[in-house]
Scaffold this active site. Structure first.
Site, short mmCIF file in Angstrom:
data_model
loop_
_atom_site.label_atom_id
_atom_site.label_comp_id
_atom_site.label_asym_id
_atom_site.label_seq_id
_atom_site.Cartn_x
_atom_site.Cartn_y
_atom_site.Cartn_z
N TYR A 71 -6.11 1.59 7.22
CA TYR A 71 -5.23 0.50 6.80
C TYR A 71 -4.93 -0.50 7.90
O TYR A 71 -4.16 -1.41 7.70
CB TYR A 71 -3.91 1.07 6.27
CG TYR A 71 -3.28 2.08 7.22
CD1 TYR A 71 -2.81 1.70 8.47
CD2 TYR A 71 -3.15 3.42 6.86
CE1 TYR A 71 -2.25 2.61 9.34
CE2 TYR A 71 -2.59 4.34 7.72
CZ TYR A 71 -2.15 3.93 8.97
OH TYR A 71 -1.61 4.84 9.83
N CYS A 96 5.60 49.73 -4.87
CA CYS A 96 5.23 51.15 -4.98
C CYS A 96 6.44 52.09 -5.01
O CYS A 96 6.27 53.29 -5.21
CB CYS A 96 4.29 51.54 -3.85
SG CYS A 96 5.08 51.56 -2.23
N CYS A 106 0.59 51.83 -0.75
CA CYS A 106 1.22 50.77 -1.54
C CYS A 106 0.12 49.87 -2.11
O CYS A 106 -0.62 49.25 -1.36
CB CYS A 106 2.16 49.97 -0.66
SG CYS A 106 2.88 48.56 -1.47
N ASP A 142 1.44 10.14 4.43
CA ASP A 142 2.22 11.00 5.30
C ASP A 142 1.26 11.95 6.02
O ASP A 142 1.01 13.05 5.58
CB ASP A 142 3.22 11.79 4.45
CG ASP A 142 4.39 12.25 5.28
OD1 ASP A 142 4.55 11.74 6.41
OD2 ASP A 142 5.14 13.12 4.80
N GLU A 160 0.86 -1.20 0.00
CA GLU A 160 0.00 0.00 0.00
C GLU A 160 0.89 1.23 0.00
O GLU A 160 2.01 1.17 0.48
CB GLU A 160 -0.82 0.08 1.30
CG GLU A 160 -1.63 -1.13 1.62
CD GLU A 160 -1.92 -1.24 3.11
OE1 GLU A 160 -1.70 -0.26 3.87
OE2 GLU A 160 -2.37 -2.31 3.53
N CYS A 163 7.55 47.69 3.82
CA CYS A 163 7.13 48.91 3.18
C CYS A 163 6.02 49.47 4.07
O CYS A 163 5.06 48.77 4.38
CB CYS A 163 6.58 48.62 1.78
SG CYS A 163 5.66 50.01 1.10
N LYS A 202 2.39 4.56 1.51
CA LYS A 202 2.52 5.04 2.88
C LYS A 202 2.01 6.48 2.89
O LYS A 202 2.50 7.34 2.15
CB LYS A 202 3.97 5.01 3.32
CG LYS A 202 4.17 5.38 4.76
CD LYS A 202 5.60 5.13 5.20
CE LYS A 202 5.78 5.28 6.68
NZ LYS A 202 5.47 6.61 7.19
N CYS A 231 10.41 49.69 -2.08
CA CYS A 231 9.36 48.68 -2.19
C CYS A 231 9.18 48.30 -3.66
O CYS A 231 9.00 49.18 -4.50
CB CYS A 231 8.05 49.23 -1.63
SG CYS A 231 6.64 48.18 -1.99
N LYS A 263 11.10 3.38 1.87
CA LYS A 263 11.05 4.83 1.71
C LYS A 263 11.60 5.26 0.35
O LYS A 263 12.68 4.83 -0.05
CB LYS A 263 11.87 5.52 2.83
CG LYS A 263 11.34 5.27 4.22
CD LYS A 263 9.95 5.82 4.43
CE LYS A 263 9.92 7.28 4.81
NZ LYS A 263 10.38 7.59 6.15
S1 IVH Z 1 0.48 0.07 8.93
C1 IVH Z 1 2.18 -1.59 12.89
N1 IVH Z 1 0.00 1.24 6.64
O1 IVH Z 1 3.26 5.20 9.09
C2 IVH Z 1 2.12 -0.30 12.24
N2 IVH Z 1 0.95 2.54 8.38
O2 IVH Z 1 5.96 5.08 10.11
C3 IVH Z 1 0.93 -0.31 11.40
N3 IVH Z 1 1.30 4.89 7.82
O3 IVH Z 1 2.37 4.88 12.46
C4 IVH Z 1 1.02 0.74 10.42
N4 IVH Z 1 0.49 4.76 5.77
O4 IVH Z 1 0.85 6.26 10.93
C5 IVH Z 1 0.48 1.39 7.89
N5 IVH Z 1 -0.52 2.13 4.58
C6 IVH Z 1 -0.05 2.29 5.81
C7 IVH Z 1 0.42 3.53 6.30
C8 IVH Z 1 0.92 3.61 7.60
C9 IVH Z 1 1.02 5.55 6.69
C10 IVH Z 1 1.90 5.50 9.02
C11 IVH Z 1 1.32 5.09 10.32
C12 IVH Z 1 2.46 4.54 11.13
C13 IVH Z 1 3.62 5.19 10.45
C14 IVH Z 1 4.88 4.43 10.69
#
Ligand code: IVH
Length: 677
Positions: free
Chosen positions: A226, A411, A431, A121, A117, A426, A119, A408, A314
């Protein structure tokens, strides 16, 4: 006065709730609405009307997503099962090592089934459903104990309030903000003189961790579920089964999830996410690879804070190099001149970048950035590009240092730089850049909320000489607008209507709107609460403002300078003459800070001697909370004439009932009228 609800009305309400929840799902989860916004509004308004008329609100009604009053602080919530973090892999070889460990620990030779999946942020969240109803939403906190942000999370339309399901289940997911909404929010913040968020994650976290749910509601937040915490009364076989179950219950789940056998296929899937990461509307900095089978996950277990059954691969940060063509300054509402670099356009992570802010003039000096320099530009978790460093080896000697501007750029007036300040300003009253920015701010959502008076139209009206000051807004006539580009009969009427309505904004919004340097929404609220009316602020001494507990010196002195200026006062008086009449639900009368209803929650039923809205505002201004439905947590039901079904409910739940007069006694001898400006 609520009427008794009959079977037909109940059915209509139930159908409206069901339909609106379905349309929310189509819009916020599937991104595929089947009705227009206008139709949605019609249904919503009809529901609201029936709920109020019959005092009948279902627990999953979409109207419950808004309107909770602000909190003083968040309560702590213990997670039934700890919320863990993830181990990282930075190369595919490290992902292969992870697979090796999994096989070794399980004592298996055959290939493992994995899910992959994106990740997200954002901010990790746990949603607890009991008896099918969302009862708590909490942040991750330290993993064991988080904060109760239920009222804020309810405002996210994609979060189901009611599900079909087991007795109790904890569902985990990430609250995040789309890149486009993040950039929009930051532009707004910069316009308002507020610090922009560094990245979408901070923006999401900052929006959820708000004591006032109205602020959360105004931010566009999403959720992707998730993970599973504790569940009672049912079992899932695997991650993919669980995600399928979530989807059937209309939960938003990761935008992409693959199930594959063997780590090489998992790596291919992760690569696919990395290559396509720009096609997602959100920021993703990696792919999460999980052992699909739940019994196997259990067997693998956890090492300290991370599960042994998952890893986050990552992605590399997005960087590029380019040459700086020019360094220019842009003028904000408060006159601050911010430098920015114009680059030779360069593609970084799928997006063409041609400029970036340089924050302030000191930073240019510190990093020794010159016009003509080749620089490394990065868009990491941050969407706004940043100049990371200068590649000195590429200097030819023709680079040009820039100095702090003396004039400025908008102006041409001389600029000033105060002692100890990094900002260059300014200070010209004329302005044009500042005037337009000030008017845009004045009319913005957080200010007087004049829809239709945004950047484009302010620019247009300014260029035609129709608005040069705040007062001009209230002198605009429909005829002035007709014939301008973008304006027809209806749009002109709408703008005039929005301007008219803004005359009754709250004092807090007004104080924010007039753009006193350093006075943000919160400081405006404190001022409105303490000083009660605008007149009380005229010629105020900074010491008096400092009497407000939370008030900082910088804000106090800037507000005192503003209200000490005769010209400003004349503007304020002129606005009053033009018909501005602010209400002030935020003031606390009597001894300063007296909040006799602090921590108490109220529900009102029946007809009161004063308009209900005013009574609600009064309760809130004295620290109380007002809800629309009676629950076990309600402290008092205020009973007016011809009470509705809430009275019966209160009796059943043992909630105390009081009359309007008793409420006034609790508050003190007051007439219950919200203050007028
Ligand atoms: S599973 C056991 N799935 O990433 C941990 N986490 O760096 C279960 N996160 O604390 C997490 N997308 O907040 C999982 N598809 C995803 C995610 C995800 C973002 C975050 C989550 C976790 C952090 C860890």
């Amino acid at each position: 006065m609520p009427e008794t609800v009959n079977k037909d009305i109940k059915q209509e309400i139930e159908k409206l709730v069901k339909d609106l929840n379905y349309h929310n799902y189509r819009y916020y989860v599937l991104d595929a609405p089947v009705i227009s916004d206008e139709e949605y509004d019609l249904l919503y308004r009809r529901l609201k009307e029936l709920e109020e008329k019959y005092d009948y609100v279902l627990p999953d009604s979409p109207t419950l997503r808004v309107g909770a009053p602000p909190l003083e602080k968040f309560e702590k919530v213990r997670h039934a099962e700890p919320m863990l973090s993830l181990d990282n892999a930075f190369t595919y070889d490290e992902v292969r090592e992870f697979d090796g460990r999994v096989k070794r620990l399980l004592g298996r030779d055959e290939e493992i089934e994995y899910t992959i999946e994106p990740k997200y942020d954002g901010l990790a969240m746990e949603l607890t459903y009991r008896g099918g109803l969302l009862v708590t939403a909490s942040t991750r906190g330290d993993g064991y104990e988080g904060e109760d942000v239920t009222r804020n999370i309810r405002t996210i339309k994609a979060v189901p309030l009611k599900i079909e399901g087991p007795g109790e289940i904890d569902i985990r997911g990430e609250v995040y903000m789309d890149l486009e909404d993040f950039e929009k929010l930051n532009r707004q913040r910069e316009d308002n003189g507020e610090a922009p968020f560094a990245n979408p994650r901070n923006a999401a976290a900052g929006s959820v961790r708000q004591l006032d749910p109205a602020i959360t509601a105004s931010r566009k937040l999403h959720l992707a579920c998730y993970g599973l915490g504790r569940v009672r009364g049912m079992r899932f076989r695997s991650q993919s089964d669980f995600i399928q179950w979530l989807r059937e219950r209309r939960f938003p789940t990761p935008a992409k999830m693959e199930v594959v056998t063997g780590i090489e296929k998992a790596i291919d899937a992760a690569r696919e996410i990395e290559e396509g990461r720009r096609s997602f509307p959100f920021e993703t900095d990696g792919a999460v690879i999980k052992v699909n089978d739940f019994p196997l996950q259990e067997e693998l277990g956890v090492k300290t804070r991370e599960p042994r059954w998952a890893i986050a691969y990552k992605f590399r940060a997005h960087q590029g190099t380019t040459r700086i063509r020019e360094i220019l300054g842009s003028v904000g509402r408060t006159g601050v001149i911010t430098p920015f670099a114009v680059f030779e356009p360069v593609r970084i992570g799928g997006v063409t970048v041609s400029r970036s802010t340089l924050h302030n003039w000191d930073e240019i000096e510190r990093k020794d950035i010159r016009v003509g320099d080749t620089v490394v530009v990065e868009r990491a978790g941050d969407v706004i590009p940043h100049v990371i460093s200068v590649i000195r080896e590429k200097r030819t000697g023709r680079e040009r240092k820039v100095s702090v501007p003396e004039k400025c750029p908008a102006c041409g007036s001389r600029v000033i730089r105060e002692e100890g300040e990094v900002a260059v300003r300014c200070v010209s009253l004329h302005c044009p850049a500042q005037v337009q920015e000030k008017i845009i701010h004045f009319a913005s959502r957080g200010g007087m909320d004049i829809e239709g008076l945004g950047e484009k139209n302010v620019g247009l009206l300014y260029s035609r000489g129709l608005i040069r000051h705040f007062e001009d807004i209230y002198r605009l006539k429909k005829e002035d607008l007709l014939g301008l580009p973008r304006f027809a009969e209806k749009s002109a009427q709408n703008l005039i209507g929005a301007i008219e309505r803004s005359k009754h904004a709250t004092l807090t919004k007004f104080l924010f709107a007039i753009g006193i340097i350093h006075v943000g929404e919160y400081a405006a609220k404190l001022l409105a609460r303490h000083f009660r009316s605008l007149d009380n602020l005229y010629h105020v001494k900074p010491e008096r403002i400092m009497e407000i507990k939370q008030m900082g010196e910088k804000i106090a002195s800037s507000a005192a300078v503003f209200f000490g200026d005769e010209k400003n006062i004349r503007t304020l008086e002129a606005l009053k003459l033009l018909g501005l009449r602010m209400t002030n639900p935020d003031f606390v009368s009597g001894e300063e800070g007296r909040r006799p209803l602090e921590g108490l929650s109220f529900v009102i039923t029946g007809t009161l001697p004063k308009p209900r809205k005013g009574v609600e505002e009064l309760i809130e201004s004295r620290g109380g909370q007002v809800s629309s439905a009676v629950s076990a947590g309600t402290d008092y039901l205020v009973v007016g004439e011809s009470p509705g079904s809430k009275l019966q409910k209160a009796k059943t739940l043992g909630v105390r009932t009081i009359s309007y007069d008793e409420l006034m006694k609790m508050i003190g001898k007051e007439n219950g009228r919200p203050g007028l400006f």
